[in-house]
Design a protein around this motif. Structure first.
Motif, short mmCIF file in Angstrom:
data_model
loop_
_atom_site.label_atom_id
_atom_site.label_comp_id
_atom_site.label_asym_id
_atom_site.label_seq_id
_atom_site.Cartn_x
_atom_site.Cartn_y
_atom_site.Cartn_z
N LEU A 57 0.81 -1.23 0.00
CA LEU A 57 0.00 0.00 0.00
C LEU A 57 0.84 1.28 0.00
CD1 LEU A 57 -3.05 -0.08 -0.19
CD2 LEU A 57 -3.18 0.44 2.24
N LEU A 61 -1.05 3.31 -2.96
CA LEU A 61 -2.10 4.27 -2.59
C LEU A 61 -1.70 5.73 -2.80
CD1 LEU A 61 -4.95 4.71 -1.56
CD2 LEU A 61 -4.06 4.59 0.79
N LEU A 77 -11.42 2.93 -0.31
CA LEU A 77 -10.63 1.73 -0.07
C LEU A 77 -11.44 0.82 0.85
CD1 LEU A 77 -6.93 1.19 0.29
CD2 LEU A 77 -8.37 0.28 2.12
N THR A 86 -4.23 -3.00 7.25
CA THR A 86 -4.36 -2.34 5.94
C THR A 86 -5.22 -1.08 6.04
OG1 THR A 86 -4.01 -4.32 4.59
CG2 THR A 86 -5.38 -2.59 3.64
N ALA A 90 -3.95 2.80 5.45
CA ALA A 90 -4.52 3.63 4.38
C ALA A 90 -4.88 5.01 4.89
CB ALA A 90 -5.73 2.93 3.77
N VAL A 104 -12.25 4.97 4.02
CA VAL A 104 -11.89 3.59 4.31
C VAL A 104 -13.06 2.93 5.02
CG1 VAL A 104 -10.29 2.04 5.49
CG2 VAL A 104 -9.44 4.18 4.48
N ALA A 141 -5.15 -3.08 -5.01
CA ALA A 141 -4.34 -2.38 -4.03
C ALA A 141 -2.85 -2.46 -4.31
CB ALA A 141 -4.62 -2.94 -2.63
#
Length: 391
Positions: A57, A61, A77, A86, A90, A104, A141
């Motif tokens: 990530l 990202l 996400l 994760t 993020a 998220v 991802a």
């Protein structure tokens, strides 16, 4: 040697056909189609399903957050039951890098009949619907995008009138096994789904690359995405078929500035990547498996075997036919090696790589019949349920 001659002649005939009759699959010049910037940029929601992706990530990202897109865009996400933080990571990356708005969220465990990824995609699309986007970008991802990626995808879709535009992200080729297996993976994919045929409205050929799919919201509704493909292990091909089958115009090509950052350093890593879905590609049909094994042997293994056997026995015709077939095979593989920046001496090794893929395919079937099916990150999909009926 009569039988060997006939088999080798059939292999050579197959390579002549593949060279000129299979959509010029071996060419690697198909990039995003010509495009012009729209006068008004449509809104886009980016949906990123992610399960235990903390390792990749930080590379992927930020590239989405940094998209230089003139219209309204935001990212969703969807944390699919990760155990490695994760979702938290993020959020931290969004605070650190800024850029496009990031939401998220998590959908919880998928119900029976759904793959985890598609359940996450469904949840992300549901959240995106509140923003009423014109386009959805479905991206994995582990995919890193150059800053103008979203702009170019949308402009290409608008200019060409495409309901779906997909780029096959350039996979990593750093380890020895990646150099040997990865370019062949894309080569075989293009052979099965010639990109030039995919864009034809009258063609039945349909495929996409799940790492980067720009999909119009209208086409998603019309094709009931993702509910209509909820069971699909090879979800990108299933998605493209659903969109094209509902009247959509689709396009797939190779990427220059969209890259996968996921490493596959060992043969075992690549083996699992291929074997988890190979038998699903054959619709779990033992007859298709037998035909595939025979076809791989005829097309890829027979030429070098015939050349060596012909030279060893002094049978010139067998050696000639085998050598010509191997030469055509090698010539069609060179463009893909150039695309991946690999040395041309790898091209004659394609029969060995094809033999590895044959073994991976057989192993995929063995795992299926052992009840292990398509295993991915702690989940196993052995026998998919049928898709729900559309209302």
């Amino acid at each position: 040697m009569d039988a060997v001659v006939w088999i080798t002649a059939a292999s050579l005939a197959a390579w002549v056909w593949l060279l000129v009759g299979q959509g010029f699959f071996w060419r690697t010049d198909l990039r995003l189609p010509p495009r012009t910037d729209p006068s008004e940029w449509p809104s886009v929601c980016v949906v990123v399903p992610a399960r235990d992706e903390a390792a990749v990530l930080p590379e992927s990202l930020p590239s989405l957050l940094a998209q230089d897109y003139p219209g309204r865009a935001e990212i969703f996400l969807i944390d699919d039951g990760s155990t490695d933080g994760t979702g938290t990571l993020a959020g931290e990356l969004a605070l650190r890098h800024g850029g496009l708005p990031l939401t998220v969220d998590s959908p919880g465990e998928p119900p029976a009949g759904w793959t985890g990824k598609l359940w996450a995609v469904r949840h992300g699309i549901g959240l995106a619907r509140a923003r009423d986007p014109e386009f959805l970008l479905l991206t994995d991802a582990d995919i890193a995008h150059e800053p103008d990626s979203l702009r170019e995808l949308v402009a290409a879709a608008r200019t060409g009138g495409f309901d779906l535009v997909s780029l096959m992200a350039r996979l990593r080729v750093e380890s020895v096994w990646e150099r040997l297996v990865v370019p062949a993976f894309v080569y075989f994919f293009a052979q099965l789904y010639p990109f030039r045929w995919i864009a034809r409205k009258g063609s039945r050929t349909a495929a996409a690359a799940g790492g980067c799919v720009l999909l119009s919201a209208e086409a998603a509704d019309r094709a009931a995405i993702p509910d209509s493909i909820r069971h699909a292990v090879i979800d990108d091909v299933a998605l493209a078929r659903a969109v094209k089958g509902s009247g959509g115009h689709i396009w797939l090509g190779l990427a220059d500035r969209v890259d996968s950052v996921r490493p596959y350093p060992r043969l075992g890593d690549l083996w699992r990547m291929v074997s988890r879905s190979a038998y699903a590609q054959l619709r779990h049909n033992p007859l298709l498996l037998a035909g595939t094994v025979a076809g791989l042997a005829l097309v890829y293994l027979a030429p070098p075997v015939a050349l060596v056997a012909g030279l060893a026995t002094g049978h010139g015709l067998t050696a000639l036919l085998g050598g010509l077939a191997w030469l055509l095979m090698t010539a069609t593989y060179l463009p893909m090696l150039r695309y991946y920046g690999q040395p041309p001496w790898l091209a004659p090794l394609l029969p060995g790589t094809a033999f590895l893929y044959l073994l991976m395919t057989v192993d995929s079937a063995v795992q299926h019949y052992r009840g292990r099916g398509a295993a991915w990150k702690g989940r196993t999909y052995s026998r998919p349920d049928p898709a729900p009926e559309r209302q």
